[in-house]
Write a protein that holds these residues in place. Structure first.
Motif, short mmCIF file in Angstrom:
data_model
loop_
_atom_site.label_atom_id
_atom_site.label_comp_id
_atom_site.label_asym_id
_atom_site.label_seq_id
_atom_site.Cartn_x
_atom_site.Cartn_y
_atom_site.Cartn_z
N LEU A 125 0.84 -1.21 0.00
CA LEU A 125 0.00 0.00 0.00
C LEU A 125 0.87 1.25 0.00
O LEU A 125 1.89 1.31 0.67
CB LEU A 125 -0.89 0.04 1.24
N ARG A 126 0.43 2.23 -0.76
CA ARG A 126 1.10 3.53 -0.78
C ARG A 126 0.33 4.49 0.10
O ARG A 126 -0.87 4.32 0.33
CB ARG A 126 1.16 4.04 -2.22
N PRO A 127 0.96 5.55 0.59
CA PRO A 127 0.23 6.54 1.40
C PRO A 127 -0.82 7.25 0.55
O PRO A 127 -0.70 7.32 -0.68
CB PRO A 127 1.30 7.53 1.83
N GLN A 128 -1.83 7.78 1.21
CA GLN A 128 -2.82 8.59 0.50
C GLN A 128 -2.58 10.06 0.85
O GLN A 128 -2.16 10.38 1.96
CB GLN A 128 -4.24 8.17 0.84
N PHE A 129 -2.81 10.92 -0.12
CA PHE A 129 -2.58 12.36 0.04
C PHE A 129 -3.93 13.06 0.00
O PHE A 129 -4.68 12.92 -0.97
CB PHE A 129 -1.66 12.87 -1.08
N THR A 130 -4.24 13.81 1.05
CA THR A 130 -5.56 14.41 1.21
C THR A 130 -5.48 15.92 1.26
O THR A 130 -4.66 16.48 2.00
CB THR A 130 -6.22 13.88 2.50
N ASN A 131 -6.33 16.59 0.50
CA ASN A 131 -6.50 18.05 0.56
C ASN A 131 -7.91 18.32 1.05
O ASN A 131 -8.88 17.81 0.48
CB ASN A 131 -6.31 18.69 -0.82
N ASN A 132 -8.03 19.11 2.11
CA ASN A 132 -9.33 19.44 2.70
C ASN A 132 -9.61 20.93 2.60
O ASN A 132 -8.73 21.75 2.89
CB ASN A 132 -9.36 19.08 4.20
N LEU A 133 -10.82 21.27 2.21
CA LEU A 133 -11.31 22.66 2.20
C LEU A 133 -12.59 22.70 3.02
O LEU A 133 -13.45 21.83 2.87
CB LEU A 133 -11.62 23.13 0.78
N GLU A 134 -12.73 23.71 3.89
CA GLU A 134 -13.96 23.85 4.67
C GLU A 134 -14.26 25.32 4.87
O GLU A 134 -13.37 26.12 5.15
CB GLU A 134 -13.82 23.16 6.02
N LEU A 135 -15.52 25.66 4.74
CA LEU A 135 -16.01 27.01 4.98
C LEU A 135 -17.12 26.89 6.03
O LEU A 135 -18.04 26.08 5.87
CB LEU A 135 -16.56 27.62 3.70
N ALA A 136 -16.99 27.65 7.12
CA ALA A 136 -17.95 27.53 8.22
C ALA A 136 -18.48 28.89 8.64
O ALA A 136 -17.77 29.90 8.56
CB ALA A 136 -17.29 26.85 9.42
N TYR A 137 -19.73 28.90 9.11
CA TYR A 137 -20.36 30.11 9.61
C TYR A 137 -21.05 29.78 10.93
O TYR A 137 -21.72 28.74 11.04
CB TYR A 137 -21.38 30.66 8.61
N PHE B 59 -23.10 26.25 10.44
CA PHE B 59 -23.26 25.65 9.12
C PHE B 59 -21.88 25.58 8.50
O PHE B 59 -21.13 26.55 8.51
CB PHE B 59 -24.18 26.49 8.24
N SER B 60 -21.51 24.41 7.99
CA SER B 60 -20.22 24.29 7.29
C SER B 60 -20.39 23.44 6.05
O SER B 60 -21.22 22.53 5.99
CB SER B 60 -19.15 23.70 8.21
N VAL B 61 -19.60 23.76 5.05
CA VAL B 61 -19.57 23.01 3.80
C VAL B 61 -18.11 22.60 3.58
O VAL B 61 -17.19 23.35 3.91
CB VAL B 61 -20.14 23.83 2.63
N TYR B 62 -17.90 21.38 3.08
CA TYR B 62 -16.53 20.89 2.94
C TYR B 62 -16.34 20.09 1.66
O TYR B 62 -17.29 19.57 1.07
CB TYR B 62 -16.12 20.06 4.16
N HIS B 63 -15.08 20.01 1.26
CA HIS B 63 -14.65 19.21 0.11
C HIS B 63 -13.33 18.56 0.46
O HIS B 63 -12.42 19.20 0.99
CB HIS B 63 -14.48 20.09 -1.13
N ARG B 64 -13.23 17.27 0.20
CA ARG B 64 -12.00 16.52 0.46
C ARG B 64 -11.60 15.84 -0.84
O ARG B 64 -12.40 15.13 -1.45
CB ARG B 64 -12.23 15.50 1.56
N ASP B 65 -10.36 16.04 -1.26
CA ASP B 65 -9.83 15.47 -2.48
C ASP B 65 -8.69 14.53 -2.08
O ASP B 65 -7.73 14.97 -1.43
CB ASP B 65 -9.31 16.59 -3.38
N ILE B 66 -8.78 13.26 -2.43
CA ILE B 66 -7.82 12.25 -1.97
C ILE B 66 -7.15 11.59 -3.18
O ILE B 66 -7.83 11.01 -4.02
CB ILE B 66 -8.50 11.17 -1.11
N ASP B 67 -5.84 11.66 -3.23
CA ASP B 67 -5.07 10.96 -4.26
C ASP B 67 -4.56 9.65 -3.70
O ASP B 67 -4.00 9.60 -2.61
CB ASP B 67 -3.87 11.81 -4.72
N ASP B 68 -4.77 8.59 -4.44
CA ASP B 68 -4.31 7.25 -4.09
C ASP B 68 -4.88 6.73 -2.77
O ASP B 68 -4.15 6.21 -1.93
CB ASP B 68 -2.77 7.23 -4.04
N PRO B 69 -6.19 6.87 -2.53
CA PRO B 69 -6.75 6.41 -1.25
C PRO B 69 -6.66 4.89 -1.12
O PRO B 69 -6.73 4.16 -2.11
CB PRO B 69 -8.20 6.85 -1.31
#
Length: 182
Positions: free
Chosen positions: A84-96, A107-117
């Motif tokens: 197994l290779r490591p996974q690389f994660t980018n997280n974005l979150e906007l909260a109010y 209220f929060s909205v989020y997006h997570r982008d994962i390379d090689d999960p």
């Protein structure tokens, strides 16, 4: 009352891979970046907003790497994957956040982008037609995303009693994975 805050950090990681690992299994680059960024704004005592960005490297643990089978159930064979290779994660979150007397709403909205999960894969081992065994394996699947939003509300009803509730909706998407056991 209005104030703003921001923070950022950045790191470069150099990773090395065992020589026994096939070059086709190694990531294209052995240098990775890890960053985090936070920005917040307070509009009033009752109103706040924040933005978060993080990137991280998640390495597989002992359970995901274990090559020796684990038999908790006679029909499920749990085996790790030492490649197994490591996974690389980018997280974005906007909260109010909005507050009032004895309560608040977030209220929060989020997006997570994962390379090689790396994920669990269940497959039937058909090598013995007399008895089917399900293999639980781990593998890297290319790319994944998680998108969603969360609502959290709290209200003090009395000095000793607080009512709270939350709702989280998300959607996870993974690249398709197909395998055949030999």
């Amino acid at each position: 009352m209005a104030w703003h805050a921001a923070h950022a950090a950045f790191a470069l990681l150099k990773m090395s891979w065992p020589r026994r690992m096939s070059p086709s299994l190694r990531p294209a680059s052995s240098v990775s970046r890890c960053a985090c960024c936070f920005a917040a704004s307070v509009f009033s005592d009752a109103s706040k907003a924040a933005f978060y960005y993080t990137s991280r490297v998640d390495r597989p643990g002992e359970q995901e790497l274990r090559i020796f089978p684990k038999y908790d159930d006679p029909e499920i064979l749990k085996v790790g994957n030492p490649y197994l290779r490591p996974q690389f994660t980018n997280n974005l979150e906007l909260a109010y956040e909005r507050s009032w007397g004895r309560g608040s709403f977030i209220f929060s909205v989020y997006h997570r982008d994962i390379d090689d999960p790396f994920i669990r894969v269940f497959d039937i081992d058909a090598s013995n037609p007399q008895y089917s065994i399900i293999n639980r394996l781990y593998t890297n699947v290319g790319h994944a995303t998680n998108d969603g939003f969360e609502l959290i509300a709290t209200q003090d009803i009395a000095d000793f009693w607080e009512f709270s509730g939350s709702f989280n909706w998300y959607e996870s998407k993974f690249d398709e994975y197909r395998t055949q056991l030999w």
